[in-house]
Design a protein around this motif. Sequence first.
Motif, PDB file in Angstrom:
ATOM      1  N   HIS A 102     -56.127 -10.497  27.507  1.00 60.99           N
ATOM      2  CA  HIS A 102     -57.533 -10.889  27.398  1.00 60.99           C
ATOM      3  C   HIS A 102     -57.877 -11.367  25.986  1.00 60.99           C
ATOM      4  O   HIS A 102     -58.642 -12.318  25.823  1.00 60.99           O
ATOM      5  CB  HIS A 102     -58.440  -9.739  27.805  1.00 60.99           C
ATOM      6  CG  HIS A 102     -58.498  -9.526  29.275  1.00 60.99           C
ATOM      7  ND1 HIS A 102     -59.110 -10.398  30.131  1.00 60.99           N
ATOM      8  CD2 HIS A 102     -57.998  -8.544  30.058  1.00 60.99           C
ATOM      9  CE1 HIS A 102     -58.995  -9.963  31.374  1.00 60.99           C
ATOM     10  NE2 HIS A 102     -58.313  -8.838  31.356  1.00 60.99           N
ATOM     11  N   GLY A 159     -59.221 -15.108  25.344  1.00 61.56           N
ATOM     12  CA  GLY A 159     -60.488 -15.377  24.662  1.00 61.56           C
ATOM     13  C   GLY A 159     -60.293 -16.237  23.431  1.00 61.56           C
ATOM     14  O   GLY A 159     -61.065 -17.170  23.172  1.00 61.56           O
ATOM     15  N   ASP A 199     -59.502 -19.844  24.560  1.00 65.12           N
ATOM     16  CA  ASP A 199     -60.694 -20.524  25.061  1.00 65.12           C
ATOM     17  C   ASP A 199     -61.612 -20.959  23.920  1.00 65.12           C
ATOM     18  O   ASP A 199     -62.068 -22.107  23.879  1.00 65.12           O
ATOM     19  CB  ASP A 199     -61.463 -19.622  26.021  1.00 65.12           C
ATOM     20  CG  ASP A 199     -60.762 -19.428  27.349  1.00 65.12           C
ATOM     21  OD1 ASP A 199     -59.846 -20.217  27.661  1.00 65.12           O
ATOM     22  OD2 ASP A 199     -61.122 -18.475  28.069  1.00 65.12           O
ATOM     23  N   GLN A 227     -60.420 -14.435  15.746  1.00 65.99           N
ATOM     24  CA  GLN A 227     -60.323 -13.636  16.969  1.00 65.99           C
ATOM     25  C   GLN A 227     -59.098 -12.737  16.984  1.00 65.99           C
ATOM     26  O   GLN A 227     -58.832 -12.070  17.978  1.00 65.99           O
ATOM     27  CB  GLN A 227     -60.275 -14.558  18.198  1.00 65.99           C
ATOM     28  CG  GLN A 227     -61.519 -15.379  18.395  1.00 65.99           C
ATOM     29  CD  GLN A 227     -62.728 -14.498  18.645  1.00 65.99           C
ATOM     30  OE1 GLN A 227     -62.670 -13.547  19.401  1.00 65.99           O
ATOM     31  NE2 GLN A 227     -63.820 -14.804  17.988  1.00 65.99           N
TER      32      GLN A 227
END
Length: 166
Positions: free
Chosen positions: A45, A49, A52, A80
């Motif tokens: 995940h 993320g 994206d 991130q």
Amino acid sequence: MRRKRGGPGAGDRGLATVWVAVTAATLCAVFAMVLALGQAVSARHRAGGAADLAALAAADRALRGAEVACGVAGEVAVAQGAEIVRCVVQGEIADVTARARFGPYTPEVRSRAGPPEAPPSPVRPAAPSYAEESVHTHGLIPQRLPAADPRSALQGALPRAPAAPF
């Protein structure tokens, strides 16, 4: 009270301890597997993320050139907690692959971003007339008036909103 050596239950001495130890070891193994699976899913995940967001950032800067777009994508991915593995910009479409490390797992996720495609033109298929449809299904041609546009039946029925003052 002492048990007799040859009586009932004489061979069961200490067996409960073995069962408790085996059950505890099994539960620990299952718990460790669940934690590892959770860690792998979390890593996936995080990478997804980051990929994206990096693809969106690259697509936003695509018109400034691939080098600028991929540089911005790298900055977003690092923010991130990930890294860019691959970044390709073609026209206004950015294709980014990001990798995030989380424990022993390093999944890579690919993401694409760009403007939406133009919607297809609204071409309605030619519907058979009521008479043709009826001949094929019932063998009859009913005497019917052509159907009016359903929107025309509503025109006088609905109240109109007052016009905006601007």
